[in-house]
Design an enzyme around this catalytic site. Structure first.
Site, PDB file in Angstrom:
ATOM      1  N   TRP A 102      64.834 -60.148 -36.874  1.00 18.04           N
ATOM      2  CA  TRP A 102      64.697 -61.606 -36.935  1.00 18.04           C
ATOM      3  C   TRP A 102      64.423 -62.180 -35.553  1.00 18.04           C
ATOM      4  O   TRP A 102      63.595 -63.078 -35.395  1.00 18.04           O
ATOM      5  CB  TRP A 102      65.934 -62.242 -37.559  1.00 18.04           C
ATOM      6  CG  TRP A 102      66.125 -61.837 -38.985  1.00 18.04           C
ATOM      7  CD1 TRP A 102      67.186 -61.162 -39.513  1.00 18.04           C
ATOM      8  CD2 TRP A 102      65.216 -62.057 -40.078  1.00 18.04           C
ATOM      9  NE1 TRP A 102      66.992 -60.954 -40.855  1.00 18.04           N
ATOM     10  CE2 TRP A 102      65.807 -61.486 -41.222  1.00 18.04           C
ATOM     11  CE3 TRP A 102      63.964 -62.673 -40.195  1.00 18.04           C
ATOM     12  CZ2 TRP A 102      65.187 -61.525 -42.484  1.00 18.04           C
ATOM     13  CZ3 TRP A 102      63.345 -62.711 -41.439  1.00 18.04           C
ATOM     14  CH2 TRP A 102      63.946 -62.152 -42.561  1.00 18.04           C
ATOM     15  N   ASP A 172      70.191 -68.644 -33.808  1.00 24.34           N
ATOM     16  CA  ASP A 172      69.983 -68.411 -35.238  1.00 24.34           C
ATOM     17  C   ASP A 172      71.320 -67.913 -35.798  1.00 24.34           C
ATOM     18  O   ASP A 172      71.784 -66.837 -35.451  1.00 24.34           O
ATOM     19  CB  ASP A 172      68.885 -67.356 -35.417  1.00 24.34           C
ATOM     20  CG  ASP A 172      68.660 -66.968 -36.883  1.00 24.34           C
ATOM     21  OD1 ASP A 172      69.407 -67.454 -37.763  1.00 24.34           O
ATOM     22  OD2 ASP A 172      67.727 -66.166 -37.139  1.00 24.34           O
ATOM     23  N   LYS A 196      72.730 -67.194 -47.193  1.00 26.40           N
ATOM     24  CA  LYS A 196      73.737 -66.166 -46.902  1.00 26.40           C
ATOM     25  C   LYS A 196      75.158 -66.718 -47.028  1.00 26.40           C
ATOM     26  O   LYS A 196      75.950 -66.179 -47.765  1.00 26.40           O
ATOM     27  CB  LYS A 196      73.513 -65.557 -45.526  1.00 26.40           C
ATOM     28  CG  LYS A 196      72.417 -64.493 -45.523  1.00 26.40           C
ATOM     29  CD  LYS A 196      71.155 -64.933 -44.871  1.00 26.40           C
ATOM     30  CE  LYS A 196      70.040 -63.903 -45.042  1.00 26.40           C
ATOM     31  NZ  LYS A 196      68.947 -64.165 -44.115  1.00 26.40           N
TER      32      LYS A 196
HETATM   33  C1  LIG Z   1      67.745 -64.097 -43.529  1.00 29.05           C
HETATM   34  C2  LIG Z   1      67.558 -64.395 -42.097  1.00 29.05           C
HETATM   35  C3  LIG Z   1      66.435 -65.083 -41.609  1.00 29.05           C
HETATM   36  C4  LIG Z   1      65.254 -65.461 -42.479  1.00 29.05           C
HETATM   37  O1  LIG Z   1      65.531 -66.418 -43.366  1.00 29.05           O
HETATM   38  P1  LIG Z   1      64.433 -66.952 -44.430  1.00 29.05           P
HETATM   39  O2  LIG Z   1      65.151 -68.109 -44.993  1.00 29.05           O
HETATM   40  O3  LIG Z   1      64.187 -65.849 -45.401  1.00 29.05           O
HETATM   41  O4  LIG Z   1      63.224 -67.318 -43.683  1.00 29.05           O
HETATM   42  C5  LIG Z   1      66.383 -65.380 -40.268  1.00 29.05           C
HETATM   43  N1  LIG Z   1      67.364 -65.013 -39.434  1.00 29.05           N
HETATM   44  C6  LIG Z   1      68.455 -64.335 -39.867  1.00 29.05           C
HETATM   45  C7  LIG Z   1      69.513 -63.946 -38.894  1.00 29.05           C
HETATM   46  C8  LIG Z   1      68.582 -64.002 -41.204  1.00 29.05           C
HETATM   47  O5  LIG Z   1      69.661 -63.322 -41.630  1.00 29.05           O
END
Ligand SMILES: *Cc1c(COP(=O)(O)O)cnc(C)c1O
Length: 360
Positions: A102, A172, A196
């Site tokens: 990511w 993030d 999540k």
């Molecule tokens: C799942 C995830 C993403 C991507 O998210 P999307 O909503 O599918 O674009 C980005 N960063 C992290 C740390 C993630 O776990």
């Protein structure tokens, strides 16, 4: 059919109490006579839902008044572009730490808009750790410094934030928001996709310090400008209304659990159950360095590919589902977000012990 213990990395388990409450409110919300899905986003009722969700998140994360809370669309991945478009606006460069897929994707996207300085990376050891940082490599003139707080795929997390001085820190937190306490004032911007720890896929939470608003690159699409969404309180266009409603119910659930500190304690205990077992087993093995272990995503392997496959199959038959590791890592990964009850982790560890006894 019985509900299973769902160890999916995302979308993932949601609190049963919230699912049941949403089911009750599905057809008629309160005294509105309609489903949240059927409501105008400009109605008083929906405005109430949105504002309550913002206020609860502000409370839960101790977010000061000089930060805006935005509920956007496009997932975590759209933030990979929005961040440089909106923040790479002084010197057109930023520092990135690459701790997994990511972070790598975020850095690659940013490189389309400006200069990306990779301060550190743990790619050389398949992202099994948060890399050591050499502060002399930090660019004091970077427009921001970017990290991924919890690395969903590899199962690592930052336990100490980098010392970035006056450079805005961007984080993030897609896979760890509300799972542990964080000092938001250390950040210029923090974001998380909902699927999540917060609710259904479709909403993305962005928490941004007000002084960072309003200097997007000229060609930035209107929908990708933070200040447009901030000025319109996330109602510039139709927001993901049902997702916002559901996330609001999850925020109330987190409060009812005792807040983020209480959940953190529970998450540390849940994770310890698994890690202690992995450390005591001569059969199962955790794949990341102990100091950087995630509380949310726990990857592990067995001695052979055959055993990994056998384990995943037999676990599935017992109601432990989605334990297959990410395709880039292999093996297994148990994602144990806020909504995974302690009993789910206890039952998984008991099954792992049994599997070890039968197959070793
Ligand atoms: C799942 C995830 C993403 C991507 O998210 P999307 O909503 O599918 O674009 C980005 N960063 C992290 C740390 C993630 O776990």
């Amino acid at each position: 059919m019985e509900r299973v213990f769902n160890f999916s990395a995302g979308p993932s388990m949601l609190p049963l109490e919230v699912l049941e409450q949403a089911q009750k409110e599905f057809v008629c919300y309160g005294s509105s006579g309609m489903s949240v899905m059927e409501m105008s986003h400009r109605s008083k009722v929906f405005e109430g839902i949105l504002e309550k969700a913002q206020a609860d998140l502000r409370d839960l994360m101790h977010i000061p008044d000089n930060y805006k809370i935005l509920f956007l669309q496009g997932g975590g991945s759209t933030q990979f572009a929005m961040i440089p478009l909106n923040l790479m606006n002084k010197n057109n460069k930023a520092d990135y730490v690459v701790t997994g897929q990511w972070a790598k994707k975020a850095a690659e996207e940013a490189a389309r808009y400006g200069k990306v300085n990779i301060v550190a990376s743990s790619a050389d050891t398949t992202f099994d750790r948060i890399p050591e940082l050499d502060e002399s490599k930090f660019d004091k003139h970077a427009d921001y410094f970017y990290i991924t707080l919890n690395n969903t795929i590899y199962g690592t997390r930052w336990t100490k934030l980098p010392n970035v001085g006056d450079v805005p820190l961007v984080g993030d937190m897609s896979s760890s928001i509300l799972s542990e306490e964080i000092d938001i004032t250390k950040f210029g911007l923090l974001f998380a996709g909902a699927q999540k720890n917060l609710g259904p896929a479709g909403v993305t939470v962005v928490i941004i310090r007000e002084d960072l608003l309003g200097n997007a690159m000229d060609f930035t699409p209107t929908m990708l400008k933070y200040d447009i969404h901030a000025k319109n309180n996330s109602l510039y266009n139709t927001p993901p209304t049902y997702g916002i409603y559901f996330m609001g119910r999850v925020f109330e659930w987190v409060k009812a659990q005792g807040g983020v500190a209480a959940l953190q304690k529970r998450n540390e205990e849940k994770a310890a159950l698994l890690y202690d077992f992995l450390d005591s087993s001569a059969f199962f093995r955790g794949t990341v360095q102990k100091k950087d272990r995630s509380l949310m995503n726990v990857p592990f392997v067995l001695p052979t590919e055959e055993l990994n496959a056998k384990f995943i199959k037999e676990a599935g038959e017992k109601g432990f589902v989605n334990l297959k590791g990410h395709r880039t890592v292999g093996g297994m990964r148990a994602s144990i977000y806020n909504a995974m009850p302690r009993e789910g982790v206890e039952a998984l560890v008991a099954f792992m012990k049994q599997f070890e006894a039968e197959n070793k």
